[in-house]
Design an enzyme around this catalytic site. Structure first.
Site: not given
Ligand code: AHR
Length: 526
Positions: A203, A333
């Site tokens: 990110e 994610e």
């Molecule tokens: O999973 C929690 C957070 O969510 C992670 O650290 C980040 O990559 C995302 O925004």
């Protein structure tokens, strides 16, 4: 099918029956007809679609995985044995580590060498707690090896340097006695570690450095070139995953793929990521993870079906630059993100896990499997004690969540080949929310067995399904449901939600299934 049902089913990506049933074999009017096209095998469902994510966040690592060698909790070299045993049972294909946002603030040298000399830092990403670095490189690879999982390592692009990442890779993978390889050996590991995936940042438009897409692309190229895997046995197999889209940003993927198409011999990437969380309400007020009713359940399901649009949008961008599908899409994610448990540290992202979340996991995994020609891996967030967890721990206690059981049900799909299915989804309606009522996927495993996953999202009505499968004699497996949409397991009642034996019956030449309300079943067709 009335027009509204048809639109709802199409919108959510559920196939509409393409074939017709033989007249003599028509199921009852109420049954959802499933046509299983066993003669048209599709893409391989990579095992990595069932990957996990473990970040230095809350008790995801400390307490959840690492208890230390001197702990009274049963452990092997500091790693808790109950957790390892549970994860082995769901055949975790890979674990992404050390983050998340944490990865772009992580300096690997803090986490090697004698435990007593490791640096204590603040975990500024998550809760401002002390990060003792007791769990570092060697401990993580030991954990992955104990679980039998491959490694998805994210390097620090945001606050690290290209040289720091290059050194970490040399430390981990050099098979010749360089100084870093000797240091690794002195720290207890002679032979190189194996790395399947290398994440080039995380990110980076936000917590990973607030970089513009053009800035990130330049960084990505440098990291892709210099983060070399020096072990000849894996130099060609390690896959580099660049940062791509999240549910709010689409320019990264476009820029990354454009650069990839114009690449020269010096660098490449093999994957690009997508992050997409299920937010039932809003980022400010996400909604409770337990003690909710049908309204919250329906909102959660509606939110999760956005994954279908996200995958389609990302795939369309990728198709423009990579029609051969050489670059994989890695949804590294995803999962439901609810309000933190009352009284918990909000920076620890602790939430309860319910039957709703298992249904959500089934819908997402089905989307990923249907898109297995492009989606090569995913990592649910997160493995233990954080967000949509498989496992919750509290000191020596451990409980398996409904999402864990869903992953256990889906093990037969790992490495199987998609078998196309078509069906009329019907509609589940609550107020202004209309959702496809049932979902189904099929796959043939490498030994030739045919598997079906069947989901009834309707919390009130059972669903009847009828599958026309040539030569089928029966179907047996397991089903998971619960007494309420927010049914869950906790330390006092650890088995409130768990799969039970289940079977379909042969009638009129078809397999007939009665699916309870709010349930997921996985069966092997005999
Ligand atoms: O999973 C929690 C957070 O969510 C992670 O650290 C980040 O990559 C995302 O925004």
């Amino acid at each position: 099918m009335i027009a509204r049902q048809r639109i709802a089913a199409l919108a959510a990506g559920f196939a509409i029956a393409a074939g017709s049933f033989p007249a003599a074999a028509q199921p009852s009017a109420a049954a959802t007809r499933i046509v299983v096209q066993t003669d048209k095998p599709g893409a391989t469902i990579e095992r990595d679609i069932f990957g996990q994510f473990a970040e230095h966040l809350g008790t995801g690592i400390y307490g959840g995985v690492w208890v230390g060698k001197d702990s009274p909790i049963s452990n092997v070299r500091g790693i808790r044995s109950d957790v390892v045993q549970a994860l082995r049972a769901i055949r975790v294909p890979n674990v992404r580590w050390p983050g998340g946002c944490f990865a772009d603030g992580y300096h690997w040298r803090d986490g090697i060498g004698p435990a007593a000399q490791r640096k204590h830092r603040l975990n500024a990403s998550w809760g401002n707690v002390i990060e003792p670095n007791s769990f570092g490189t060697h401990e993580f690879f030991d954990f992955a090896e104990q679980v039998g999982a491959d490694v998805f390592l994210s390097v620090n692009v945001g606050s690290g340097t290209v040289q720091e990442a290059a050194d970490w890779l040399e430390y981990l993978t050099a098979d010749k006695p360089t100084s870093l390889a000797q240091e690794r050996a002195a720290n207890g590991r002679g032979k190189p570690y194996k790395i399947k995936y290398l994440g080039l940042g995380n990110e980076n438009w936000a917590c990973g450095g607030g970089m513009s897409n053009d800035h990130y692309v330049e960084m990505m190229k440098q990291f892709a070139i210099y983060s070399r895997n020096l072990d000849p046995a894996q130099a060609k197999t390690m896959k580099r995953v660049a940062v791509g889209w999240d549910s709010n940003k689409d320019d990264y993927t476009e820029s990354v793929l454009k650069a990839w198409k114009a690449r020269n011999w010096a660098w490449t990437i093999e994957g690009v990521s997508l992050h997409g969380y299920t937010i039932p309400n809003s980022w400010e007020k996400k909604g409770p993870s337990v003690n909710f009713g049908e309204d919250e359940y329906a909102k959660g399901l509606r939110a999760t079906l956005k994954m279908k649009e996200w995958v389609a949008k990302q795939s369309a961008i990728m198709d423009r630059y990579d029609p051969e599908k050489a670059v994989g899409l890695y949804v590294d994610e995803w999962g439901i993100w609810a309000d933190p448990n009352p009284g918990s540290n909000p920076g620890f992202l602790q939430q309860q896990n319910t039957l709703r979340d298992a249904v959500i996991a089934s819908l997402n995994l089905n989307i990923f499997m249907r898109n297995a020609d492009r989606v090569k891996g995913t990592n649910i967030a997160q493995m233990i004690n954080v967000l949509q967890a498989m496992i919750l721990t509290d000191g020596p206690k451990m409980v398996l969540t409904p999402t864990y059981h869903l992953y256990h049900l889906y093990v037969p799909f790992q490495g199987a080949k998609v078998v196309p299915v078509s069906f009329e989804a019907g509609t589940y309606t609550l107020g202004d929310i209309s959702l496809p009522r049932v979902d189904a996927v099929a796959a043939r495993d490498p030994t030739g067995k045919l598997w079906l996953a069947l989901t009834n999202v309707d919390p009130n009505r059972p669903a009847k399904l009828a599958a026309a499968i040539a030569a089928a004699r029966g179907a047996t497996g397991r089903v998971m449901t619960g007494v309420a949409v927010d049914a869950h397991n906790d330390f006092a009642a650890p088995n409130a939600v768990a799969p039970k034996p289940y079977s379909g019956r042969l009638a009129g030449g078809q397999l007939q299934f009665d699916l309870p309300p709010k349930s997921v079943a996985v069966v092997q067709v005999h």
